[in-house]
Design an enzyme around this catalytic site. Structure first.
Site, PDB file in Angstrom:
ATOM      1  N   VAL A 196       1.283   6.165  14.571  1.00 44.03           N
ATOM      2  CA  VAL A 196       0.470   5.269  13.811  1.00 44.03           C
ATOM      3  C   VAL A 196       1.302   3.661  14.033  1.00 44.03           C
ATOM      4  O   VAL A 196       0.523   2.647  13.929  1.00 44.03           O
ATOM      5  CB  VAL A 196       0.589   5.602  12.372  1.00 44.03           C
ATOM      6  CG1 VAL A 196       0.007   4.332  11.481  1.00 44.03           C
ATOM      7  CG2 VAL A 196      -0.364   6.794  12.135  1.00 44.03           C
ATOM      8  N   GLY A 197       2.571   3.748  13.968  1.00 38.39           N
ATOM      9  CA  GLY A 197       3.306   2.470  14.352  1.00 38.39           C
ATOM     10  C   GLY A 197       2.817   1.791  15.674  1.00 38.39           C
ATOM     11  O   GLY A 197       2.751   0.615  15.602  1.00 38.39           O
ATOM     12  N   CYS A 225      13.213  10.684   8.394  1.00 42.04           N
ATOM     13  CA  CYS A 225      13.233  10.413   9.620  1.00 42.04           C
ATOM     14  C   CYS A 225      14.749  10.292  10.411  1.00 42.04           C
ATOM     15  O   CYS A 225      14.972  10.435  11.358  1.00 42.04           O
ATOM     16  CB  CYS A 225      12.726   8.761   9.825  1.00 42.04           C
ATOM     17  SG  CYS A 225      10.971   8.721   9.342  1.00 42.04           S
ATOM     18  N   GLU A 227       9.734  15.463  16.374  1.00 38.93           N
ATOM     19  CA  GLU A 227      10.029  15.536  15.209  1.00 38.93           C
ATOM     20  C   GLU A 227       9.094  16.655  14.172  1.00 38.93           C
ATOM     21  O   GLU A 227       8.191  16.348  13.777  1.00 38.93           O
ATOM     22  CB  GLU A 227       9.862  13.924  14.605  1.00 38.93           C
ATOM     23  CG  GLU A 227      10.492  13.839  12.958  1.00 38.93           C
ATOM     24  CD  GLU A 227      10.120  12.532  12.728  1.00 38.93           C
ATOM     25  OE1 GLU A 227      10.991  12.130  12.134  1.00 38.93           O
ATOM     26  OE2 GLU A 227       9.175  11.848  12.943  1.00 38.93           O
ATOM     27  N   GLY A 257       6.721   5.126   9.106  1.00 42.66           N
ATOM     28  CA  GLY A 257       5.729   6.158   9.269  1.00 42.66           C
ATOM     29  C   GLY A 257       5.963   6.846  10.656  1.00 42.66           C
ATOM     30  O   GLY A 257       7.049   6.435  11.345  1.00 42.66           O
ATOM     31  N   SER A 258       4.746   7.425  11.001  1.00 43.30           N
ATOM     32  CA  SER A 258       5.007   7.957  12.392  1.00 43.30           C
ATOM     33  C   SER A 258       4.876   6.950  13.491  1.00 43.30           C
ATOM     34  O   SER A 258       4.419   5.757  13.359  1.00 43.30           O
ATOM     35  CB  SER A 258       3.605   9.022  12.509  1.00 43.30           C
ATOM     36  OG  SER A 258       2.496   8.174  12.728  1.00 43.30           O
ATOM     37  N   THR A 259       5.362   7.497  14.502  1.00 43.25           N
ATOM     38  CA  THR A 259       5.557   6.628  15.695  1.00 43.25           C
ATOM     39  C   THR A 259       4.133   6.379  16.413  1.00 43.25           C
ATOM     40  O   THR A 259       3.587   5.310  16.818  1.00 43.25           O
ATOM     41  CB  THR A 259       6.426   7.071  16.870  1.00 43.25           C
ATOM     42  OG1 THR A 259       7.698   7.205  16.371  1.00 43.25           O
ATOM     43  CG2 THR A 259       6.349   6.349  18.105  1.00 43.25           C
ATOM     44  N   LYS A 313       1.093  -1.187  -0.126  1.00 43.63           N
ATOM     45  CA  LYS A 313      -0.166  -0.022  -0.073  1.00 43.63           C
ATOM     46  C   LYS A 313       0.887   1.297   0.021  1.00 43.63           C
ATOM     47  O   LYS A 313       1.540   1.550   0.934  1.00 43.63           O
ATOM     48  CB  LYS A 313      -0.868   0.074   1.287  1.00 43.63           C
ATOM     49  CG  LYS A 313      -2.060   1.063   1.022  1.00 43.63           C
ATOM     50  CD  LYS A 313      -2.249   1.538   2.459  1.00 43.63           C
ATOM     51  CE  LYS A 313      -1.733   2.683   3.154  1.00 43.63           C
ATOM     52  NZ  LYS A 313      -1.619   4.167   2.307  1.00 43.63           N
ATOM     53  N   GLU A 326       9.604   1.044  11.301  1.00 46.92           N
ATOM     54  CA  GLU A 326      10.567   2.148  11.046  1.00 46.92           C
ATOM     55  C   GLU A 326       9.898   3.563  11.317  1.00 46.92           C
ATOM     56  O   GLU A 326       9.106   3.806  10.361  1.00 46.92           O
ATOM     57  CB  GLU A 326      11.304   2.010   9.756  1.00 46.92           C
ATOM     58  CG  GLU A 326      12.487   2.756   9.807  1.00 46.92           C
ATOM     59  CD  GLU A 326      12.282   4.452   9.307  1.00 46.92           C
ATOM     60  OE1 GLU A 326      12.246   5.070  10.246  1.00 46.92           O
ATOM     61  OE2 GLU A 326      12.305   4.394   8.222  1.00 46.92           O
TER      62      GLU A 326
END
Length: 452
Positions: free
Chosen positions: A211-212, A263, A356, A207-209, A154, A229
């Protein structure tokens, strides 16, 4: 399916319209991938390697087209986009060497023979961000395919065009139908279905922490494997004994490359107090000299931010109380532009220092000695990358071991090499991508005992 418009961030013009998959289309793609897995896993390692090499050759033949697509879709500079397409090619060539090197072990035991195998997982869902759409996709699908898995990818909603093209090139290269599929769509629909669908045995997310963490929590329900990551707030540590001219000349490109949407960006520059003022004097002309403009121009060094919403988010970090030391340039007219910006934080709690930014904003602050530099560098929830500038080899090794980050460079700003592992400490991620063990991250170790 619904339609989604893709904008050029340098012109704000629509460059394409793509179909966005709904849950039913996602389920259908996963089902196709599950059926294809039964035969793909049985393809001989040498034949799988040959197909991946043909895929790499197809990328090489289409490299300029892929680069131009990324310039128009993501606003990347032409030089960066060519490197990124080349990285896909290189990762595929490297991955082509992995199927024949997934070696098991023979373990000495009593009463028989014990051997291990690295078995593919099944269907792998790869969720790709908008900041580096091509290489980050390849870091997931290359080793996953090499290990015998099938992949449903995706792309980010903002930047799907190069992923779609890579899916076409895979078929042109001869990969069997449904072994590698690209499904554009919303993260809340397609990405979430990767998390909840029982046939998807691993999710790879960059992606973002925030959402991770959600993906990790969702995958726990099925004990589903994840590689994450996530964010970064990397330090660029400059000691007084460093080559100051070189450290200052390269520092802008360590944070303003890809307009800071990286990142691994060294968005905190820590400078030993003895040389702090001199470093700023050297840094200012280097920042003002960064060429910001049309990403299709070969001379451009920094392009636009990805969207108007993201530009507003980045601008929000420059509060009325923020001390801006100096800025670079930005074009007038349409496009999501933001100038390279250097700030001097006044407190350790300043948002520009702790969060960030993901834009072309860098904070510069002094440190006293080696211990102080390590303390400041580690004073963050992130731990992805960083740089250390010194002429003292002993110090370079000590500080490298002490800084809590997965990827460090001494007298350099390089973070990623496809030959070596890449990933983060702390909330910057989980697991490692790339390197000689990349394919093993997409396998289960099976132990077999054969009695005498």
């Amino acid at each position: 399916m619904t339609k989604s418009q893709v904008l050029n961030p340098a012109t704000e013009q629509v460059v394409a319209t793509v179909d966005a998959a709904d849950e039913a289309a996602t389920d259908a793609a996963i089902a196709r991938a599950q059926r294809a897995f039964a035969t793909w896993r049985e393809v001989a390692p040498g034949d799988r390697a040959r197909l991946l090499r043909r895929f790499a050759e197809a990328v090489e033949a289409d490299l300029e087209h892929l680069a131009q697509l990324e310039v128009a879709n993501a606003g990347h500079t032409l030089g960066n986009a060519r490197w990124e397409a080349g990285n896909v090619r290189d990762v595929l060539h490297y991955s082509a060497g992995l199927p024949e090197r997934l070696l098991g072990s023979q373990i000495p035991v009593a009463g028989g023979v014990d051997i291990t195998f690295h078995e593919p997982l099944g269907v792998v869902g790869v969720i790709v961000p908008w900041n580096f759409p091509m290489p980050i996709a390849a870091w997931g699908f290359g080793p996953a395919l090499a290990a015998g898995n099938t992949v449903v990818l995706k792309p980010a909603e903002l930047t799907p065009l190069t992923a779609i093209r890579l899916g076409e090139l895979a078929l042109e290269a001869g990969l069997p139908d449904d072994v590698f599929q690209v499904i554009p769509g919303k993260g809340s629909v397609v990405g979430q279905r990767f998390v909840t669908h029982p046939a998807v045995r691993k999710v790879v997310f960059t992606g973002s922490t925030e959402v991770g963490k959600q993906i990790m929590a969702g995958c726990a329900d099925q004990v589903k494997r994840v590689t994450l990551e996530l964010g970064g707030k990397s330090a660029n540590i400059v000691f007084a004994d460093a080559d100051l001219e070189r450290a200052a000349a390269t520092a802008p490109y360590a944070v303003f490359d890809n307009a800071g949407q990286d990142c691994c960006a060294r968005s905190r520059i820590l400078v030993q107090r003895d040389v702090f003022d001199r470093f700023l004097e050297l840094l200012e002309p280097a920042v003002r000299g960064v060429r910001v403009g049309d990403p299709a121009d070969e001379a451009t060094e920094m392009g636009p931010l990805i969207s108007a919403a993201h530009r507003d988010r980045v601008a929000g970090y420059l509060e009325p109380s923020t001390t801006v030391a100096f800025t670079g340039t930005r074009p007038d007219g349409p496009g999501f532009w933001f100038p390279p910006t250097v700030v001097l934080p006044t407190a350790p709690t300043d948002r520009v220092l702790t969060e960030e930014v993901f834009g072309p904003v860098v904070a510069v602050l002094p440190f006293e000695d080696e211990a102080d530099a390590i303390r400041i560098a580690n004073d963050t929830e992130f731990g992805l990358s960083g740089s250390i500038w010194t002429s003292n080899v002993g110090r370079a090794l000590r500080v490298s071991r002490a800084v809590e980050a997965g990827n460090l460079s001494v007298n350099s700003h390089s973070s990623v090499r496809y030959w070596t592992p890449f990933g983060g400490f702390k909330q910057s991620g989980l697991g490692r991508e790339l390197g000689p063990d990349a394919a093993r991250a997409f396998t289960e170790t099976k132990n077999v005992f054969i009695a005498h």
